[in-house]
Design an enzyme around this catalytic site. Structure first.
Site, mmCIF file in Angstrom:
data_model
loop_
_atom_site.group_PDB
_atom_site.id
_atom_site.type_symbol
_atom_site.label_atom_id
_atom_site.label_comp_id
_atom_site.label_asym_id
_atom_site.label_seq_id
_atom_site.Cartn_x
_atom_site.Cartn_y
_atom_site.Cartn_z
ATOM 1 N N ARG A 1 0.823 -1.208 0.000
ATOM 2 C CA ARG A 1 0.000 0.000 0.000
ATOM 3 C C ARG A 1 0.859 1.261 0.000
ATOM 4 O O ARG A 1 0.505 2.265 -0.623
ATOM 5 C CB ARG A 1 -0.967 -0.034 1.206
ATOM 6 C CG ARG A 1 -2.125 -1.008 0.971
ATOM 7 C CD ARG A 1 -2.767 -1.441 2.262
ATOM 8 N NE ARG A 1 -3.963 -2.246 2.079
ATOM 9 C CZ ARG A 1 -3.977 -3.563 1.837
ATOM 10 N NH1 ARG A 1 -2.846 -4.232 1.717
ATOM 11 N NH2 ARG A 1 -5.126 -4.218 1.710
ATOM 12 N N GLY B 1 -1.529 -11.638 -5.316
ATOM 13 C CA GLY B 1 -2.966 -11.358 -5.369
ATOM 14 C C GLY B 1 -3.277 -9.933 -4.939
ATOM 15 O O GLY B 1 -4.170 -9.276 -5.496
ATOM 16 N N GLN C 1 -8.689 -7.284 0.051
ATOM 17 C CA GLN C 1 -8.241 -6.979 -1.308
ATOM 18 C C GLN C 1 -9.391 -6.417 -2.126
ATOM 19 O O GLN C 1 -9.222 -5.438 -2.866
ATOM 20 C CB GLN C 1 -7.665 -8.238 -1.969
ATOM 21 C CG GLN C 1 -6.381 -8.697 -1.288
ATOM 22 C CD GLN C 1 -5.781 -9.938 -1.921
ATOM 23 O OE1 GLN C 1 -6.381 -10.563 -2.786
ATOM 24 N NE2 GLN C 1 -4.590 -10.306 -1.473
ATOM 25 N N ASP D 1 -4.233 -15.467 6.957
ATOM 26 C CA ASP D 1 -2.926 -15.926 6.459
ATOM 27 C C ASP D 1 -2.174 -16.767 7.492
ATOM 28 O O ASP D 1 -1.156 -17.388 7.171
ATOM 29 C CB ASP D 1 -2.055 -14.722 6.070
ATOM 30 C CG ASP D 1 -2.592 -14.018 4.839
ATOM 31 O OD1 ASP D 1 -3.374 -14.637 4.093
ATOM 32 O OD2 ASP D 1 -2.249 -12.842 4.623
HETATM 33 C C1 S3P Z 1 -4.363 -8.997 1.917
HETATM 34 C C2 S3P Z 1 -5.599 -9.504 2.184
HETATM 35 C C3 S3P Z 1 -5.878 -10.929 2.386
HETATM 36 C C4 S3P Z 1 -4.612 -11.721 2.649
HETATM 37 C C5 S3P Z 1 -3.498 -11.342 1.725
HETATM 38 C C6 S3P Z 1 -3.172 -9.867 1.853
HETATM 39 C C7 S3P Z 1 -4.220 -7.553 1.704
HETATM 40 O O1 S3P Z 1 -6.516 -11.437 1.235
HETATM 41 O O2 S3P Z 1 -4.864 -13.095 2.552
HETATM 42 O O3 S3P Z 1 -2.320 -12.087 2.014
HETATM 43 O O4 S3P Z 1 -3.072 -7.045 1.746
HETATM 44 O O5 S3P Z 1 -5.230 -6.882 1.496
HETATM 45 P P1 S3P Z 1 -8.123 -11.326 1.069
HETATM 46 O O6 S3P Z 1 -8.485 -9.939 1.277
HETATM 47 O O7 S3P Z 1 -8.443 -11.756 -0.322
HETATM 48 O O8 S3P Z 1 -8.653 -12.262 2.106
#
Ligand code: S3P
Length: 426
Positions: free
Chosen positions: A26, A93, A167, A313
């Protein structure tokens, strides 16, 4: 690379683990769309965050890196420029989902792709709300990467989150910076709120009233220094190692202890773990503290509901702790584990099973029989960093040697994991 892990006798150490992955991503993203220079200290140099840096460089942002010190020469909300090549998010991701929200509101076209794992991560969860805001996103893989995003004017949206996902929430909030009105995201269960905290720190107008998160557009964001706390998700491996190993004590310093991330500490406490937080303070709006964990005799618990997003996580390493607990642990409401870097319900059950663990997979979690002695085995990381590190923790108290194949994937979030493990177990 294969890694061999041998059993240990005890751990007594004070350690620092690398910077928080979510906060590091971020800081680069928001720094890029803020006016001025964002100086980041404690940046995580793991592969995922380096993918974010590479994408923003291709979007015309000058970023200087010197290990954990990074300077982002931000160009303001409308300063990104069209990339001349594909944006490669690697295994990340967070990068592909957050950047999709941001790119939806630009005035150029981008193509995004990542590795084989990324191409299996569901993208409709961001495509759907962003399309409702007016975004033009084409997915060649029908809901999966590669993606093509044609930036356009966006409108505000009120969106009730179907799954707890920081996310997805963050993608919508980034798009909301380019929308012509107010955007509201409604969360039933809180997910990590680093986006809200850091965007506000940079000058955004985001409020949260009982899970109703409202973002009102602002004219500009302004650069601010960011001190990245140590990642609780990385600290969790060493905390678990100390809890499970006889005569052990570990202190992990300067760890981010934002309430949306400390589910693992609450779960361990419920299991009877001896864990304390000392030296609490605030850094850049995020609470930080030192975590002290000692050898503990653990008991089984049932894990579910709003605890899951608060420790999503850390569930792989929680499973390892549950194997050492007295009784049968049940994890439920954790379907999201199936769409992480690997299907973590299947991969954890399979790999720990090779070491003698008795784990039954269920639709939304696992049933874990505690108290089964583990033995060394040849295991596979499934190219999932948290699976590899969880196996390593289990191996510390197993009988005989454990080999982890394709073990170098830890570089995604914790580049010096094995070095640190060796150092504290000498
Ligand atoms: C994250 C959100 C989580 C987490 C990922 C990092 C983030 O995923 O598992 O490692 O930085 O926003 P989700 O929001 O899809 O659960």
């Amino acid at each position: 690379m294969d890694k061999t892990i041998r059993p240990i006798e005890s751990i007594n150490a004070v350690i620092t683990v690398p910077g928080d992955k979510s906060v590091s991503h971020r800081a680069v993203m928001f720094g890029s769309i803020a006016k001025g220079d964002t100086k980041i200290t404690g940046f995580l140099t793991g592969d995922d965050c380096m993918s974010t840096i590479s994408c923003f460089k291709k979007l015309g942002i000058d970023i200087e890196t010197d290990g954990e010190n990074v300077v982002v020469h931000g160009k303001g909300l409308h300063g990104l420029t069209a990339p001349t090549e594909l944006l490669d998010v690697g295994n990340s991701g967070t990068t592909i989902r957050l950047i999709s929200g941001l790119l939806s509101g630009q005035d150029f076209v981008c193509r995004l792709n990542g590795d084989a794992s990324i191409q299996k991560r569901p993208m409709n969860r961001v495509i759907k709300p962003l399309s409702l805001m007016g975004a033009k996103i084409k997915s060649t893989g029908d809901g999966y990467a590669p993606l093509e995003i044609t930036g356009t004017g966006l409108k505000g949206l009120e969106y009730k989150m179907p799954v707890a996902s920081a996310q997805v929430k963050s993608a919508i909030l980034l798009a909301s910076l380019y929308a012509d009105g107010e955007t509201v995201v409604i969360e039933d269960m809180p997910s990590r709120d680093h986006t809200e905290i850091m965007l506000n720190y940079f000058g955004a107008d985001i409020t949260n009233q009982n899970g109703r998160i409202t973002s009102r557009p602002v004219k500009e964001l302004y650069a601010r220094p960011v001190t990245v706390p140590a990642d609780i998700s990385s600290a969790a491996f060493f905390i678990a190692a100390a809890l499970l190993t006889p005569n052990s004590e570990i202190t992990v310093t300067n760890v981010g202890i934002n309430k949306t991330r400390t589910g693992i500490l609450d779960a361990f406490a419920e299991m009877g773990a001896d864990i304390k937080i000392v030296n609490e303070h605030l850094a850049g709006g995020e609470p930080v503290g030192d975590i002290v964990a000692k050898t503990s005799s653990l008991k089984a618990i049932t894990l579910g509901g709003d605890m899951i997003p608060r420790m999503i996580d850390e569930i792989p390493v929680f499973v390892v702790a549950a194997l050492a607990a007295n009784g049968t642990t049940v994890i439920k409401d954790a379907q999201e584990l199936k769409v992480k870097e690997s299907n973590r319900i299947a991969t954890m059950a399979q790999e720990l099973g090779k070491m003698g663990a008795k784990i039954t997979e269920t639709e939304d979690g696992m049933i874990i029989e505690g108290g089964q002695p583990l033995h060394g085995a040849v295991t596979y990381s499934h190219l999932d960093h948290r699976v590899a590190m969880s196996i390593a923790v289990a191996a510390l108290n197993a009988k005989g040697e454990t080999v982890i194949t394709d073990a170098d994937c830890v570089g995604i979030s914790f580049p010096n994991f094995y070095e640190l493990l060796e150092k504290i177990t000498l």
